[in-house]
Motif scaffolding. Structure first.
Motif, PDB file in Angstrom:
ATOM      1  N   PRO A 269       0.839  -1.219   0.000  1.00 51.35           N
ATOM      2  CA  PRO A 269       0.000   0.000   0.000  1.00 51.35           C
ATOM      3  C   PRO A 269       0.864   1.255   0.000  1.00 51.35           C
ATOM      4  N   LEU A 270       1.589   1.497  -1.099  1.00 53.45           N
ATOM      5  CA  LEU A 270       2.515   2.623  -1.132  1.00 53.45           C
ATOM      6  C   LEU A 270       1.788   3.965  -1.127  1.00 53.45           C
ATOM      7  N   ILE A 271       0.552   3.990  -1.595  1.00 54.98           N
ATOM      8  CA  ILE A 271      -0.203   5.245  -1.557  1.00 54.98           C
ATOM      9  C   ILE A 271      -0.445   5.651  -0.105  1.00 54.98           C
ATOM     10  N   THR A 272      -0.842   4.677   0.719  1.00 56.27           N
ATOM     11  CA  THR A 272      -1.033   4.951   2.139  1.00 56.27           C
ATOM     12  C   THR A 272       0.291   5.288   2.803  1.00 56.27           C
ATOM     13  N   ALA A 273       1.344   4.548   2.441  1.00 53.22           N
ATOM     14  CA  ALA A 273       2.653   4.801   3.036  1.00 53.22           C
ATOM     15  C   ALA A 273       3.202   6.164   2.635  1.00 53.22           C
ATOM     16  N   GLY A 274       2.687   6.739   1.546  1.00 58.00           N
ATOM     17  CA  GLY A 274       3.149   8.046   1.114  1.00 58.00           C
ATOM     18  C   GLY A 274       2.665   9.185   1.972  1.00 58.00           C
ATOM     19  N   HIS A 275       1.785   8.894   2.935  1.00 56.67           N
ATOM     20  CA  HIS A 275       1.314   9.908   3.881  1.00 56.67           C
ATOM     21  C   HIS A 275       1.995   9.644   5.220  1.00 56.67           C
ATOM     22  N   PRO A 276       2.952  10.466   5.618  1.00 58.27           N
ATOM     23  CA  PRO A 276       3.703  10.181   6.840  1.00 58.27           C
ATOM     24  C   PRO A 276       2.832  10.240   8.074  1.00 58.27           C
ATOM     25  N   LEU A 326      22.442   2.825  -4.901  1.00 55.78           N
ATOM     26  CA  LEU A 326      21.947   3.695  -3.837  1.00 55.78           C
ATOM     27  C   LEU A 326      20.474   3.438  -3.537  1.00 55.78           C
ATOM     28  N   ARG A 327      19.721   3.118  -4.566  1.00 54.76           N
ATOM     29  CA  ARG A 327      18.290   2.856  -4.348  1.00 54.76           C
ATOM     30  C   ARG A 327      18.095   1.619  -3.479  1.00 54.76           C
ATOM     31  N   LEU A 328      18.816   0.555  -3.791  1.00 57.95           N
ATOM     32  CA  LEU A 328      18.678  -0.664  -3.011  1.00 57.95           C
ATOM     33  C   LEU A 328      19.205  -0.476  -1.594  1.00 57.95           C
ATOM     34  N   PHE A 329      20.284   0.282  -1.458  1.00 50.98           N
ATOM     35  CA  PHE A 329      20.859   0.511  -0.133  1.00 50.98           C
ATOM     36  C   PHE A 329      19.881   1.281   0.753  1.00 50.98           C
ATOM     37  N   SER A 330      19.315   2.367   0.246  1.00 49.26           N
ATOM     38  CA  SER A 330      18.383   3.172   1.031  1.00 49.26           C
ATOM     39  C   SER A 330      17.111   2.398   1.332  1.00 49.26           C
ATOM     40  N   ALA A 331      16.610   1.666   0.336  1.00 49.92           N
ATOM     41  CA  ALA A 331      15.403   0.868   0.558  1.00 49.92           C
ATOM     42  C   ALA A 331      15.649  -0.205   1.601  1.00 49.92           C
ATOM     43  N   GLY A 332      16.817  -0.846   1.548  1.00 49.30           N
ATOM     44  CA  GLY A 332      17.140  -1.870   2.533  1.00 49.30           C
ATOM     45  C   GLY A 332      17.237  -1.302   3.937  1.00 49.30           C
ATOM     46  N   GLN A 333      17.810  -0.104   4.070  1.00 47.24           N
ATOM     47  CA  GLN A 333      17.882   0.531   5.389  1.00 47.24           C
ATOM     48  C   GLN A 333      16.493   0.794   5.958  1.00 47.24           C
ATOM     49  N   ALA A 334      15.603   1.309   5.112  1.00 46.21           N
ATOM     50  CA  ALA A 334      14.244   1.595   5.583  1.00 46.21           C
ATOM     51  C   ALA A 334      13.527   0.320   6.020  1.00 46.21           C
ATOM     52  N   LEU A 335      13.705  -0.757   5.256  1.00 47.36           N
ATOM     53  CA  LEU A 335      13.035  -2.009   5.601  1.00 47.36           C
ATOM     54  C   LEU A 335      13.652  -2.654   6.840  1.00 47.36           C
ATOM     55  N   ASP A 336      14.952  -2.468   7.055  1.00 49.66           N
ATOM     56  CA  ASP A 336      15.560  -2.950   8.295  1.00 49.66           C
ATOM     57  C   ASP A 336      14.983  -2.214   9.499  1.00 49.66           C
ATOM     58  N   GLN A 337      14.817  -0.901   9.363  1.00 54.96           N
ATOM     59  CA  GLN A 337      14.215  -0.118  10.444  1.00 54.96           C
ATOM     60  C   GLN A 337      12.767  -0.540  10.674  1.00 54.96           C
ATOM     61  N   GLU A 377       5.416   3.148  10.743  1.00 58.32           N
ATOM     62  CA  GLU A 377       4.826   3.991   9.707  1.00 58.32           C
ATOM     63  C   GLU A 377       5.877   4.898   9.078  1.00 58.32           C
ATOM     64  N   ALA A 378       6.795   5.421   9.889  1.00 62.51           N
ATOM     65  CA  ALA A 378       7.843   6.287   9.365  1.00 62.51           C
ATOM     66  C   ALA A 378       8.767   5.528   8.429  1.00 62.51           C
ATOM     67  N   ALA A 379       9.072   4.276   8.758  1.00 66.73           N
ATOM     68  CA  ALA A 379       9.923   3.465   7.888  1.00 66.73           C
ATOM     69  C   ALA A 379       9.227   3.174   6.565  1.00 66.73           C
ATOM     70  N   ARG A 380       7.931   2.926   6.605  1.00 62.49           N
ATOM     71  CA  ARG A 380       7.196   2.711   5.360  1.00 62.49           C
ATOM     72  C   ARG A 380       7.198   3.965   4.500  1.00 62.49           C
ATOM     73  N   PHE A 381       7.051   5.106   5.149  1.00 65.46           N
ATOM     74  CA  PHE A 381       7.094   6.370   4.407  1.00 65.46           C
ATOM     75  C   PHE A 381       8.463   6.569   3.765  1.00 65.46           C
ATOM     76  N   ALA A 382       9.530   6.279   4.516  1.00 68.21           N
ATOM     77  CA  ALA A 382      10.881   6.433   3.979  1.00 68.21           C
ATOM     78  C   ALA A 382      11.110   5.500   2.802  1.00 68.21           C
ATOM     79  N   PHE A 383      10.626   4.263   2.900  1.00 67.00           N
ATOM     80  CA  PHE A 383      10.777   3.327   1.782  1.00 67.00           C
ATOM     81  C   PHE A 383      10.006   3.814   0.566  1.00 67.00           C
ATOM     82  N   GLN A 384       8.783   4.279   0.784  1.00 65.21           N
ATOM     83  CA  GLN A 384       7.974   4.761  -0.341  1.00 65.21           C
ATOM     84  C   GLN A 384       8.643   5.932  -1.032  1.00 65.21           C
ATOM     85  N   GLN A 385       9.171   6.872  -0.252  1.00 65.02           N
ATOM     86  CA  GLN A 385       9.834   8.028  -0.834  1.00 65.02           C
ATOM     87  C   GLN A 385      11.067   7.617  -1.635  1.00 65.02           C
TER      88      GLN A 385
END
Length: 395
Positions: A269-276, A326-337, A377-385
């Motif tokens: 649900p990236l649309i929902t995750a796009g709202h911090p 960089l995309r995979l690195f940042s996405a992986g960090q957000a998902l780890d959090q 929720e913040a981690a989902r927002f960071a991943f979506q961004q």
């Protein structure tokens, strides 16, 4: 000129990469596994694991994950029976060695959050037993604790999330109004219970960490582990490739791993995750159900698929010094959090179900649970961004 981030699809282009590259990668990871095992034995486990032993255990986990992931992605080029026998064993090694570190990190995360939320000058576990509560304060905390443990609807339970401190993403200017700060009385109730909540978490998670340490020591001394080490030693010199592997291109299999990741992300649900700070996960509160939050499972699955894609990319590139995506690195960090916050919230909820705890303690644990769900929720927002921004920039 703006720097263009690497496109994950670019790594799968170029000349054909055959089974020889896979064999070289597996031999290198098997060598890393054996080197880490030797260092672990040289440093010795100690009473609670020395720093060198902890580093060696992390290296063991990394090598085991990479070998297991490569066997999963490129199984068609390897002996099937050998792969089916090795993968669960390597997963067992990695999972067993990870538990002690996970409990240590979880305790540190929860105590730090309690310290931040309560505004105390000492960490909750350090202040345990040093505070007293007046009868009026007890009655107030009792009522507040019941509300926090029941529905998580208290304004203090909707504590201000800290996205930028955890996942490196700050809320945009148009993110909407932030949650109001807790009142003085609510802050006082939280401070009263934070010390005992910290002490309770410290007892529970320290016990779990000690048991995980003992389990890891027993596992590494078992015949099962020695059998795995023997197989990895053979892998360091002989990779069981199929007869056609040396002429088969690895890129279609790596592309399939990337496609599975893309499909799994598309189902989120990236649309929902796009709202911090939408805090949709808070509606369930501290329910009697002890299973992990149902919303978290798809995100955990994406994290695993992202790891498979990263390791497949390493095999195809076959370049130890290749630049990181960089995309995979940042996405992986957000998902780890995301995973860390989710598991910390579960630990807080389980502690709140401890029989006969004080209402003020239950209140503090309820606020802590809500805070960690906000971190989710913040981690989902960071991943979506990260994912949406980089997807647009690479088109």
């Amino acid at each position: 000129m703006a720097q263009r981030h690497l496109d994950p699809t670019d790594s799968l282009a170029g000349p054909a990469v055959t089974g020889d590259a896979l064999a070289g990668y597996l031999r290198a990871q098997a060598t890393e596994f054996l080197r880490a095992l030797r260092l672990h034995r040289e440093n010795g486990p100690g009473a609670s694991g020395s720093e060198g032993s902890a580093d060696a255990a992390r290296a063991l986990r990394r090598a085991a994950r990479r070998i297991s992931s490569s066997l999963h992605t490129f199984q068609a080029l390897l002996d099937t029976d050998w792969c089916e026998g090795m993968r669960p064993e390597l997963a067992w090694v990695s999972g067993t060695l990870a538990m002690e570190h996970a409990y240590t990190s979880r305790l540190e995360r929860l105590l730090t959050a309690l310290h931040r939320l309560s505004g105390s000058t000492t960490l909750p576990d350090q202040a345990a037993g040093s505070r007293t509560t007046s009868p009026a304060g007890s009655r107030t905390a009792s009522a507040a604790g019941s509300r926090a443990a029941g529905a998580m609807g208290d304004p203090a339970a909707r504590a201000e999330p800290r996205a930028r401190g955890r996942v490196g993403a700050a809320a945009p200017r148009d993110a909407g109004p932030r949650n109001p700060p807790p009142s003085t009385q609510e802050r006082g109730n939280l401070t009263v219970g934070a010390a005992k909540a910290g002490a309770l978490l410290d007892r529970q998670l320290t016990l779990a960490r000690t048991r995980a340490h003992s389990t890891a020591l027993q596992a590494m001394g078992s015949s099962r582990f020695h059998a795995i080490a023997d197989k990895v030693a053979v892998l360091a010199s002989e990779v069981p490739l199929t007869t056609t592997a040396k002429t088969t291109d690895l890129r279609p299999l790596a592309t399939a791993a990337q496609d599975r990741l893309t499909d799994a992300v598309a189902a989120l649900p990236l649309i929902t995750a796009g709202h911090p700070y939408n805090a949709a996960a808070l509606v369930h509160g501290l329910s009697p159900d002890t299973v992990p939050h149902p919303q978290d499972a798809p995100w955990h699955q994406v994290r695993l698929l992202l790891r498979l894609h990263r390791y497949a990319r390493e095999v195809v590139l076959n370049q130890p010094d290749a630049p990181a995506d960089l995309r995979l690195f940042s996405a992986g960090q957000a998902l780890d959090q995301h995973r860390d916050a989710s598991e910390a919230a579960v630990a807080a909820a389980q502690a709140a179900r401890t029989p006969r705890i004080a209402p003020a303690t239950a209140y503090a644990l309820g606020v802590l649970h809500a805070d960690q769900r906000h971190e989710v929720e913040a981690a989902r927002f960071a991943f979506q961004q990260c994912w949406e921004k980089e997807a647009v920039s690479t088109r």
